[in-house]
Design a protein around this motif. Structure first.
Motif, PDB file in Angstrom:
ATOM      1  N   VAL A 130      -3.311 -30.903  -4.453  1.00 18.41           N
ATOM      2  CA  VAL A 130      -3.678 -32.312  -4.447  1.00 18.41           C
ATOM      3  C   VAL A 130      -3.920 -32.760  -2.885  1.00 18.41           C
ATOM      4  O   VAL A 130      -4.863 -33.391  -2.715  1.00 18.41           O
ATOM      5  CB  VAL A 130      -2.188 -33.028  -5.054  1.00 18.41           C
ATOM      6  N   GLN A 131      -3.066 -32.225  -2.135  1.00 19.28           N
ATOM      7  CA  GLN A 131      -3.179 -32.379  -0.674  1.00 19.28           C
ATOM      8  C   GLN A 131      -4.655 -31.778  -0.142  1.00 19.28           C
ATOM      9  O   GLN A 131      -5.356 -32.396   0.577  1.00 19.28           O
ATOM     10  CB  GLN A 131      -2.271 -31.707   0.267  1.00 19.28           C
ATOM     11  N   LEU A 132      -5.072 -30.481  -0.570  1.00 19.62           N
ATOM     12  CA  LEU A 132      -6.087 -30.044  -0.055  1.00 19.62           C
ATOM     13  C   LEU A 132      -7.396 -30.729  -0.693  1.00 19.62           C
ATOM     14  O   LEU A 132      -8.512 -31.054  -0.193  1.00 19.62           O
ATOM     15  CB  LEU A 132      -6.405 -28.490  -0.848  1.00 19.62           C
ATOM     16  N   GLU A 133      -7.291 -31.389  -2.051  1.00 19.97           N
ATOM     17  CA  GLU A 133      -8.369 -32.032  -2.484  1.00 19.97           C
ATOM     18  C   GLU A 133      -8.703 -33.205  -2.003  1.00 19.97           C
ATOM     19  O   GLU A 133      -9.700 -33.701  -1.347  1.00 19.97           O
ATOM     20  CB  GLU A 133      -7.895 -32.518  -4.132  1.00 19.97           C
ATOM     21  N   LEU A 155      -4.426 -28.803 -14.900  1.00 15.47           N
ATOM     22  CA  LEU A 155      -5.799 -28.691 -15.805  1.00 15.47           C
ATOM     23  C   LEU A 155      -7.015 -29.933 -15.463  1.00 15.47           C
ATOM     24  O   LEU A 155      -8.393 -29.669 -15.308  1.00 15.47           O
ATOM     25  CB  LEU A 155      -5.750 -28.856 -17.278  1.00 15.47           C
ATOM     26  N   ALA A 156      -6.454 -31.036 -15.305  1.00 15.94           N
ATOM     27  CA  ALA A 156      -7.211 -31.848 -14.783  1.00 15.94           C
ATOM     28  C   ALA A 156      -8.037 -31.718 -13.227  1.00 15.94           C
ATOM     29  O   ALA A 156      -9.095 -32.140 -12.902  1.00 15.94           O
ATOM     30  CB  ALA A 156      -6.384 -33.196 -14.738  1.00 15.94           C
ATOM     31  N   GLY A 157      -7.122 -31.153 -12.414  1.00  8.40           N
ATOM     32  CA  GLY A 157      -7.531 -30.829 -11.065  1.00  8.40           C
ATOM     33  C   GLY A 157      -8.673 -29.912 -11.181  1.00  8.40           C
ATOM     34  O   GLY A 157      -9.488 -29.755 -10.552  1.00  8.40           O
ATOM     35  N   VAL A 158      -8.337 -28.897 -11.922  1.00 13.12           N
ATOM     36  CA  VAL A 158      -9.388 -27.719 -12.345  1.00 13.12           C
ATOM     37  C   VAL A 158     -10.470 -28.313 -12.782  1.00 13.12           C
ATOM     38  O   VAL A 158     -11.722 -27.794 -12.177  1.00 13.12           O
ATOM     39  CB  VAL A 158      -8.830 -26.773 -13.338  1.00 13.12           C
ATOM     40  N   ALA A 159     -10.513 -29.246 -13.674  1.00 13.26           N
ATOM     41  CA  ALA A 159     -11.790 -29.839 -14.119  1.00 13.26           C
ATOM     42  C   ALA A 159     -12.498 -30.477 -13.184  1.00 13.26           C
ATOM     43  O   ALA A 159     -13.834 -30.335 -12.959  1.00 13.26           O
ATOM     44  CB  ALA A 159     -11.494 -30.844 -15.102  1.00 13.26           C
ATOM     45  N   GLN A 160     -11.719 -31.381 -12.382  1.00 13.31           N
ATOM     46  CA  GLN A 160     -12.502 -31.936 -11.160  1.00 13.31           C
ATOM     47  C   GLN A 160     -12.996 -31.028 -10.065  1.00 13.31           C
ATOM     48  O   GLN A 160     -14.175 -31.329  -9.625  1.00 13.31           O
ATOM     49  CB  GLN A 160     -11.532 -33.087 -10.446  1.00 13.31           C
ATOM     50  N   MET A 161     -12.255 -30.222  -9.756  1.00  8.96           N
ATOM     51  CA  MET A 161     -12.491 -29.090  -8.611  1.00  8.96           C
ATOM     52  C   MET A 161     -13.927 -28.338  -9.258  1.00  8.96           C
ATOM     53  O   MET A 161     -14.837 -28.186  -8.396  1.00  8.96           O
ATOM     54  CB  MET A 161     -11.586 -28.269  -8.262  1.00  8.96           C
ATOM     55  N   ALA A 190      -8.336 -25.898  -3.214  1.00 11.86           N
ATOM     56  CA  ALA A 190      -7.810 -26.846  -4.327  1.00 11.86           C
ATOM     57  C   ALA A 190      -7.913 -26.427  -5.453  1.00 11.86           C
ATOM     58  O   ALA A 190      -6.927 -26.237  -6.083  1.00 11.86           O
ATOM     59  CB  ALA A 190      -8.317 -28.183  -3.962  1.00 11.86           C
ATOM     60  N   LEU A 191      -8.959 -25.765  -5.801  1.00  9.58           N
ATOM     61  CA  LEU A 191      -9.303 -25.223  -7.167  1.00  9.58           C
ATOM     62  C   LEU A 191      -8.557 -23.960  -7.427  1.00  9.58           C
ATOM     63  O   LEU A 191      -7.856 -23.968  -8.479  1.00  9.58           O
ATOM     64  CB  LEU A 191     -10.712 -24.811  -7.621  1.00  9.58           C
ATOM     65  N   ALA A 192      -8.249 -23.091  -6.356  1.00 11.10           N
ATOM     66  CA  ALA A 192      -7.446 -21.858  -6.681  1.00 11.10           C
ATOM     67  C   ALA A 192      -6.094 -22.244  -6.890  1.00 11.10           C
ATOM     68  O   ALA A 192      -5.299 -21.698  -7.618  1.00 11.10           O
ATOM     69  CB  ALA A 192      -7.616 -21.076  -5.409  1.00 11.10           C
ATOM     70  N   HIS A 193      -5.498 -23.348  -6.237  1.00 14.46           N
ATOM     71  CA  HIS A 193      -3.946 -23.589  -6.152  1.00 14.46           C
ATOM     72  C   HIS A 193      -3.962 -24.210  -7.538  1.00 14.46           C
ATOM     73  O   HIS A 193      -2.671 -24.263  -8.051  1.00 14.46           O
ATOM     74  CB  HIS A 193      -3.690 -24.530  -5.133  1.00 14.46           C
ATOM     75  N   TYR A 194      -4.759 -25.147  -7.959  1.00 12.47           N
ATOM     76  CA  TYR A 194      -4.522 -25.911  -9.273  1.00 12.47           C
ATOM     77  C   TYR A 194      -4.634 -24.857 -10.365  1.00 12.47           C
ATOM     78  O   TYR A 194      -3.610 -24.763 -11.326  1.00 12.47           O
ATOM     79  CB  TYR A 194      -6.029 -26.656  -9.501  1.00 12.47           C
ATOM     80  N   GLU A 195      -5.307 -23.602 -10.289  1.00 11.45           N
ATOM     81  CA  GLU A 195      -5.231 -22.674 -11.248  1.00 11.45           C
ATOM     82  C   GLU A 195      -4.047 -21.887 -11.364  1.00 11.45           C
ATOM     83  O   GLU A 195      -3.093 -21.532 -12.268  1.00 11.45           O
ATOM     84  CB  GLU A 195      -6.531 -21.689 -11.133  1.00 11.45           C
ATOM     85  N   LYS A 196      -3.412 -21.674  -9.863  1.00 12.26           N
ATOM     86  CA  LYS A 196      -1.942 -21.093  -9.582  1.00 12.26           C
ATOM     87  C   LYS A 196      -0.882 -21.874 -10.295  1.00 12.26           C
ATOM     88  O   LYS A 196      -0.029 -21.604 -10.590  1.00 12.26           O
ATOM     89  CB  LYS A 196      -1.779 -20.695  -8.324  1.00 12.26           C
ATOM     90  N   GLY A 197      -1.225 -23.029 -10.367  1.00 14.90           N
ATOM     91  CA  GLY A 197      -0.290 -24.148 -10.767  1.00 14.90           C
ATOM     92  C   GLY A 197      -0.106 -24.014 -12.344  1.00 14.90           C
ATOM     93  O   GLY A 197       0.916 -24.789 -12.571  1.00 14.90           O
ATOM     94  N   ILE A 257       6.846 -21.755  -7.329  1.00 16.55           N
ATOM     95  CA  ILE A 257       5.204 -21.402  -6.734  1.00 16.55           C
ATOM     96  C   ILE A 257       4.439 -22.485  -7.524  1.00 16.55           C
ATOM     97  O   ILE A 257       3.577 -23.287  -6.888  1.00 16.55           O
ATOM     98  CB  ILE A 257       4.758 -20.110  -6.872  1.00 16.55           C
ATOM     99  N   PRO A 258       4.456 -22.657  -8.917  1.00 13.29           N
ATOM    100  CA  PRO A 258       3.194 -23.265  -9.544  1.00 13.29           C
ATOM    101  C   PRO A 258       3.475 -24.803  -9.180  1.00 13.29           C
ATOM    102  O   PRO A 258       2.438 -25.399  -8.993  1.00 13.29           O
ATOM    103  CB  PRO A 258       3.809 -23.026 -11.081  1.00 13.29           C
ATOM    104  N   PHE A 259       4.544 -25.202  -9.038  1.00 11.88           N
ATOM    105  CA  PHE A 259       4.834 -26.553  -8.630  1.00 11.88           C
ATOM    106  C   PHE A 259       4.457 -26.995  -7.338  1.00 11.88           C
ATOM    107  O   PHE A 259       3.658 -28.121  -7.022  1.00 11.88           O
ATOM    108  CB  PHE A 259       6.390 -27.329  -8.928  1.00 11.88           C
ATOM    109  N   ILE A 260       4.724 -26.245  -6.417  1.00 13.15           N
ATOM    110  CA  ILE A 260       4.272 -26.343  -5.043  1.00 13.15           C
ATOM    111  C   ILE A 260       2.826 -26.131  -4.777  1.00 13.15           C
ATOM    112  O   ILE A 260       2.160 -26.979  -4.286  1.00 13.15           O
ATOM    113  CB  ILE A 260       4.828 -25.259  -4.161  1.00 13.15           C
ATOM    114  N   SER A 261       2.110 -25.324  -5.797  1.00  8.36           N
ATOM    115  CA  SER A 261       0.668 -25.155  -5.692  1.00  8.36           C
ATOM    116  C   SER A 261       0.047 -26.257  -6.234  1.00  8.36           C
ATOM    117  O   SER A 261      -0.979 -26.837  -5.482  1.00  8.36           O
ATOM    118  CB  SER A 261       0.444 -23.846  -6.664  1.00  8.36           C
TER     119      SER A 261
END
Length: 1390
Positions: free
Chosen positions: A828-831, A861-867, A839-846, A819-823
């Protein structure tokens, strides 16, 4: 009362419409010549069933009447006052004796009762067809009866008398209604309508219309005696109802009178031309059409539509002499006419085609009347001589098939058994009764009617009757297998053995009745296979009864009743039709039912393909069409049925057998006809079809799963798209091996490898999932994967397809650890799609928090920062980005913040990420110049430096501004600051010279102009392209030489050069004037000034004059210069070298060559041998380059002079032998060295003596002793030479020999003329010897030949070429293995 009279125009023999008459005559001849059964278009049976002829009938026509509806009986009366009743096979069933001559007889509507009246009695005779008994009814009429007719819809019998009275008798109630005076004279004709209206006509020339009570409701008068009266419906544009409202009657045998009950005031008279003769008979048919037969042999068809009345739709002259009767069979859709001694039958749909001709050659008196049975099976024809013939025109279509064997009715009492597939001869079986059903088995035939069946055993060469069986009810259908018969009657099926197996047979297996007594359902249909009895019931249950075990093995419950069942040959699949006329296929193996798509409600039956390779193919047929279906058992979507196509079926064809696309049908003629299904058109010769047809065939083969035929089609088409279509179909049907073969042929290596990996998978769902994925049906693939033994494959597929939302749903169930890797991937796709919240929610799940997946967590974490930043949580996002090790993240977050106008935070992130240019740019937007200054050393962007420089200049900090401007490469601003603010013109000048800035040059020029430095000002004005200002300034301040020097090195216009030239011309400075006239292309003026220019040591003016003439290519200027050089004007010729240069400039190479020889001779005479050699060499090279033949004089002089030059080189290197050999060559040509004869001969004597060439030394010493040379000998050598002459020594070392490069003749190595081949030999520029093939090289610069070994040795001490004096690196020297090309060039030069 108005009356419309229409006259038919008739036909003139010359009229084009007479063509049908000719065509009919032609068809008559054809029919005589060709047996009817051989004519393909004939679908009618014309077999004669029986003929009737009795003595009592002889000589007079007979009357007859077919039993209505059933047609089982034929009533015939002749001249013997008795009515004879015959059955349909010609057997007399009864005879009714009458008291007088029969006046009329008629059957009631059901055919149950025959009514007869006579001329001598008032009694009506009624014969009952069921009981075969005759009864009598007293009419109560006193006058003789003349007319009799049954109602068409009820049990009413109308009887008319000779005096015009009427009796209406009700058979059911025995009620009689007498109507007196209905007509004033004999009633001769009449008819009933479908509404029970009675129309009558009599000799009183009146027509009356009465109701069933006898009341007259309409009447009209006519012009003559009526006959042949009929009710019908006229054709109208807008037909409101189909009620019979029109009465038609023949008036006076000439006119057809139409009386419309709805428009009684406007009857219609149809009159016909005299050549037709009288009207014999007429019949209504179709949509208001009337067929009329005339006595002269013609019959015509007219329409009763008001717009078409009076026009003939069709006309034919069917009979030569006369026409006696016509008949129409609506059930057959045929019309017949009889006349002369023949009958001709037409199809009502196309009257032009004649379908059958029956000739009665024995009837010399001709035929009389004819009539069809209601079902069209039998046609009876009476003759004028008193005979009656009955012909079979339509057979009951009865037939059955068992495997590839078929049985069908070929005559009323004859069944034919055939097996066309196995090429067996047909067998004919005569049966005892006219059957109503036929059944064929493996070894038996059954026929029957009502409740009886007759069984026949089929032997190899004969057919033997076994027995007859009576059942408990009327048999509706029967089926046979090898041992048993199953008969359906009255909702029950009786299964019994056909032949008893003997005493040992089990009694309970002999017979069984279905259903059992306690079952409360009715059986509606049944079938019998080799193993099973199958039947369907009114409750919707399909039962399978296994004969071997004598018990039920399967049942299927359908929602509605099952009307028909059709098992395949093995019984493993069964098609059935239910009460809603829907079709299904039932598989008892897995108890699955599949609905047949696009199933027509008119379908009457289904046939399964008997060809073993097409087990899943079946056809459903109705009266008009056959629909081909295919049951695909194994596809990636599961089992399903598809409609492959439809095929038109000829009229009244009943399909019996399907084998490999060939449909065998039974025809009404009692024969079989084979039809090839349109879905199997590929079975022909494929090479006969074009690409479009082949593509259609490819579609057919793929639908029918005929992959071998599809392969052949694809091979012929050879189109990649077709191969792909075939491969995709193979995948669809899970034919993996065949798909591999197709993909390998089409060159799709990827698919071949993929299929090779999966072809061994035994799990059906898993394999189907892979194949569905290959065909891009991903949803189906997922379902199949989940139903397989490896459901995780569904997750892997979704991951590979980047369907992350689906993958996440699957992972929750199948692989929670993913699940984390797919999240992360989903985030990335949602972003990318702009859905930042999810996207923020799934980055956090990942985020896993596991050091093992640190890199993955960093991406999350980079995705969390950007989102976070995109969602407005700037503080969280910036902090996260600052902590993160990635520079790229800081850059991306900085860009997001910059777009959000959060410049301070953006600049901090850029600076932290070491993106100094971006950081400085954002700081500039914040006006934070302090931070910009700090970052400036790391900034490379000129734009930022420029912004900073402008800011510093505005602050008055020019030194810093200059540095920034330099970094920004804004050189004009740098120059401006150096001149205006920093007072540093040297720097400004250096910048201008380095950058060639035009604007900067102008600024520097203005600066020097202010200082009075006109020369520098002119220089920078020219540099800034301000030539006019520079010229004016030079002219004003007498600086033209400076201007001229500057501008001559620039790319300047001709106008500028001309201005300078004119200035120098005015100043009498001829050389400068000529130079600039030359630059601006004024060659004449330039030459004049150059010739006027005073001579100098280097004679530069003469060189420029020669260049001018060379450029001008003007003959006058050339002659002018030549005259000057030759001294024509002043008698003082110039140096010949100028003439040589002139010729070279003019590219007059031959003249230049002659001049070069002259110059070289002068130089030789002057003792300048090297100069002479150089002149000849340069000329030799130029001529060689221009590919001009070199004179032998020039080549020889060059060789001798070069040999002299080589002497010094060899002596210097201490090689006295080579020096002596070269001096001998020079001394032999001593006349070419007049200035140094004695020194050269002296050197020759000395070098020959040193080299041991004593004889040669003596020879040249003796030459020196001549009086003219002796006094000039150097004193220090004189005594030695005299001693050498007095003491003669003739010893001499013999000169070595080498091979001639042309002919390989051995000659002295310094000899340049081969005595064998007479060729002048090329010489080595390093030694002077002749060249040899195996030691060849050339100078890299002048291309002159040299001996490779000698040249290489020479270059070790001398680094220049002896001929061209160019420097040579030994490494550049290449040995030439094939010198043929050089020898050819030498030949051309010679």
């Amino acid at each position: 009362m108005g009356r419309h009279i229409f006259t038919s125009p008739g036909l003139h023999p010359a009229c084009p419409r007479a063509l049908p008459r000719m065509r009919c005559a032609q068809l008559v001849r054809e029919a005589v010549l060709v047996p009817l059964h051989l004519r393909r278009k004939s679908l009618l049976v014309t077999n004669q069933v029986f003929s009737l002829y009795e003595k009592a009938w002889s000589g007079s026509p007979v009357q007859f009447a077919w039993q209505k509806t059933l047609g089982n009986f034929l009533a015939v009366i002749g001249g013997d006052r008795s009515v004879k009743i015959f059955d349909r096979h010609g057997q007399k069933r009864n005879e009714i004796n009458l008291p007088g001559n029969c006046v009329a007889m008629d059957w009631d509507k059901d055919g149950d009762t025959l009514a007869i009246i006579t001329d001598k009695s008032s009694t009506i005779f009624l014969w009952d067809a069921i009981t075969s008994k005759t009864s009598q009814v007293d009419s109560g009429m006193r006058d003789a009866m003349s007319f009799l007719l049954w109602s068409r819809v009820g049990a009413l019998l109308a009887v008319g008398t000779t005096k015009g009275n009427l009796l209406i008798y009700n058979r059911q109630t025995s009620r009689k209604i007498s109507v007196l005076g209905k007509h004033t004279k004999r009633i001769t004709c009449g008819c009933w309508s479908t509404e029970n209206l009675l129309a009558l006509g009599g000799e009183d020339r009146m027509i009356t219309i009465s109701n069933q009570e006898g009341d007259t409701i309409r009447q009209t008068s006519i012009s003559s005696d009526p006959s042949d009266m009929q009710f019908s419906v006229m054709k109208t544009d807008e037909r409101v109802s189909t009620r019979e409202s029109t009465v038609s009657v023949v008036v006076g045998k000439k006119t057809l009178f139409l009386f419309n009950l709805n428009d009684p005031d406007n009857p219609i008279d149809l009159k016909f031309q005299q050549p037709y003769g009288s009207i014999v008979s007429y019949k209504w048919y179709g949509d208001g059409y009337i067929m009329i037969g005339f006595s002269q042999g013609c019959f015509v068809v007219i329409s009763t539509h008001i717009r078409e009345i009076g026009q003939e739709v069709f006309q034919a002259h069917n009979h030569k002499d006369n026409l006696s009767s016509i008949a129409i069979s609506q059930s057959l859709n045929k019309a017949a006419s009889c006349g002369d001694n023949c009958i001709k039958i037409h199809d009502l749909t196309d009257m032009r085609e004649m379908y059958a001709i029956i000739n009665l050659d024995d009837e010399n008196k001709g035929v009389d009347q004819m009539a069809w049975t209601d079902d069209g099976q039998l046609l009876a024809v009476s003759t004028r001589r008193g005979s009656l013939h009955v012909f079979l025109t339509k057979l009951p279509i009865l037939g059955d098939a068992c495997s590839t064997r078929i049985a069908y009715l070929t005559s009323l009492l004859e069944v034919t058994i055939a097996n066309h597939v196995e090429s067996e001869l047909p067998v004919t079986v005569s049966v005892e009764v006219e059957p109503s059903f036929v059944a064929i088995g493996v070894y038996h035939l059954a026929v029957g009617m009502n409740n009886r069946a007759w069984f026949y055993a089929l032997g190899e060469n004969n057919v033997k009757k076994l027995k007859d069986v009576e059942y408990l009810g009327t048999v509706a259908s029967m089926h046979l297998n090898s041992d048993y018969a199953a008969a359906l009657f009255e909702g029950k099926v009786q299964l019994h053995m056909i032949e008893s197996e003997g005493l040992g047979a089990q009694e309970e297996r002999e017979t069984r009745l279905f259903p059992a007594d306690d079952d409360k359902y009715r059986i509606l249909c049944h079938a019998l296979t080799s193993d099973f009895l199958i039947y369907g019931t009114d409750t919707g249950v399909i039962h399978y009864f296994f004969i071997e075990d004598w018990q039920y093995v399967n049942e299927y419950r359908h929602p509605v009743s099952v009307r028909k069942v059709f098992p395949d040959p093995n019984g493993t699949r069964m098609a059935f039709i239910d009460d809603k006329s829907d079709g299904f296929v039932y598989c008892p193996v897995n108890d699955r039912v599949y609905e047949i798509p696009n199933f027509s409600p008119t379908i009457k039956g289904i046939l399964w393909e008997n060809w073993p390779m097409d087990k899943g193919v079946f056809v459903a047929f109705d009266d008009d069409k056959v629909y081909t279906y295919v049951f695909h058992k194994d596809t990636i979507q599961g089992s399903r049925i598809i409609l492959a196509g439809g095929t038109e079926v000829p009229y009244s064809h009943k399909p019996l057998l399907l084998y490999n696309g060939e449909l065998t049908c039974q025809t009404p003629s009692g024969k079989t006809n084979s039809i090839y299904l349109s879905t199997h058109s590929f079975l022909g010769n494929l090479k006969d079809f074009g690409p479009d047809m082949l593509r259609q065939m490819l579609t057919q083969t793929l639908m029918l799963k005929r992959f071998s035929e599809a392969w052949e089609v694809c091979s012929l088409l050879n189109d990649q798209s077709c191969w792909n279509e075939l491969a995709k179909a193979c995948l669809h049907h899970m034919e993996v091996d065949f798909a591999i073969r197709v993909y390998r042929t089409s060159g799709n290596a990827g698919m071949v490898m993929s299929l090779e990996q999966v072809k061994g998978i035994e799990d059906h769902n898993l394999l189907a999932g892979h194949l569905a994925m290959f065909t891009s049906d991903f949803n189906l693939a997922q379902d199949l994967y989940l139903a397989s033994s490896c459901p995780i494959a569904a997750l892997e597929m979704r991951k590979d397809l980047q369907h992350w939302d689906r993958a996440l749903q699957l992972a929750k169930r199948l692989a929670p650890d993913q699940i984390p890797f797919i999240s992360k991937e989903y985030a990335v796709q949602l972003e990318f799609m702009g859905d930042y919240v999810n996207a923020l929610a799934h980055y956090e799940k990942g985020i896993t928090g596991n050091h093992k997946y640190q890199e993955h967590d960093e991406v999350c974490l980079a995705g969390v920062a950007q989102m976070s930043i995109r969602m407005g949580d700037v503080r969280r996002g910036v902090n996260q980005a600052m902590k993160h090790p990635s520079r790229l993240l800081k850059r991306d977050c900085g860009a997001i913040l910059e777009n959000m106008k959060q410049f301070s935070e953006a600049a901090q992130l850029y600076e932290k990420g070491q993106y100094y240019d971006k950081a400085a740019s954002v700081y500039i937007r914040c006006k934070n110049w302090v931070k910009v200054g700090e970052l400036l050393p790391q900034v490379s962007s000129p734009k930022i430096h420029l912004q900073y420089a402008k800011a510093k200049e505005a602050d008055g900090r020019y030194a810093e501004a200059v540095i920034a401007y330099e970094h920004a490469k804004q050189w004009d601003s740098v120059i401006r600051l150096y001149l205006d603010h920093l007072n540093n013109p040297e720097k400004a000048v250096n910048v201008v010279r380095e950058t060639q800035s035009l604007e900067g040059a102008k600024m520097v020029a203005r600066f020097f102009l202010q200082l009075g430095d006109y020369g520098s000002a002119i220089q920078f004005l020219v540099m800034s392209k301000c030539n006019n200002e520079a010229f004016t300034l030079a002219q004003q301040h007498n600086k033209m030489e400076i201007y001229a020097d500057i501008i001559s090195s620039e790319s300047t216009t001709n106008e500028d050069y001309q201005s300078i030239a004119l200035y120098f011309e005015a100043e009498k400075k001829h050389f400068q004037a000529g130079k600039f006239f030359l630059l601006c292309g004024q060659y004449g003026r330039a030459l004049r000034h150059f010739l006027q220019s005073p001579s100098t040591e280097d004679n530069l003016a003469m060189e420029m004059a020669i260049e001018t003439v060379g450029r001008a290519k003007d003959e006058a200027l050339t002659n002018q210069l030549i005259d000057y050089l030759m001294g024509e004007g002043d008698g003082m010729p110039q140096d010949a070298k100028y003439l040589f240069r002139l010729y070279m400039a003019l590219k007059q190479h031959r003249d230049a060559a002659r001049t070069a020889i002259i110059i070289a001779r002068e130089e030789q005479c002057s003792g300048n041998y090297r100069n002479a050699r150089d002149v000849l060499f340069s000329m030799y090279s130029e001529l060689k380059t221009q590919k001009i033949k070199i004179s032998s004089e020039m080549a020889t002089n060059l060789m001798i002079l070069h040999s002299y030059i080589l002497v010094k080189i060899h002596v210097k290197r201490g090689d006295h032998m080579k020096g002596a050999r070269m001096l001998i060559r020079v001394a032999n040509n001593i006349s070419k060295f007049p200035s140094h004869i004695v020194p050269i001969l002296t050197s020759t004597v000395i070098e020959c003596h040193r080299a041991g060439l004593k004889n040669s030394a003596f020879s040249f010493a003796a030459m020196l002793m001549r009086p003219e040379y002796r006094s000039k000998i150097d004193p220090k050598y004189k005594k030695k030479i005299e001693t050498m002459v007095r003491r003669r020594d003739t010893t001499e070392t013999e000169e070595p020999t080498t091979a001639c490069p042309y002919c390989a003749f051995q000659l002295p190595e310094c000899e340049l003329l081969c005595p064998s081949c007479k060729n002048n030999l090329p010489y080595c520029i390093a030694t002077g010897r002749h060249m040899v093939r195996d030691d060849w090289t050339v100078c890299p610069h002048c291309d002159f030949p040299a001996l490779y070994s000698e040249f290489k040795s020479l270059l070790q001490t001398e680094n220049v070429c002896p001929m061209c004096s160019e420097r040579i690196n030994i490494a550049d020297l290449k040995k030439i293995n094939d010198c043929t090309e050089y020898l050819k060039l030498e030949d051309e030069d010679q």
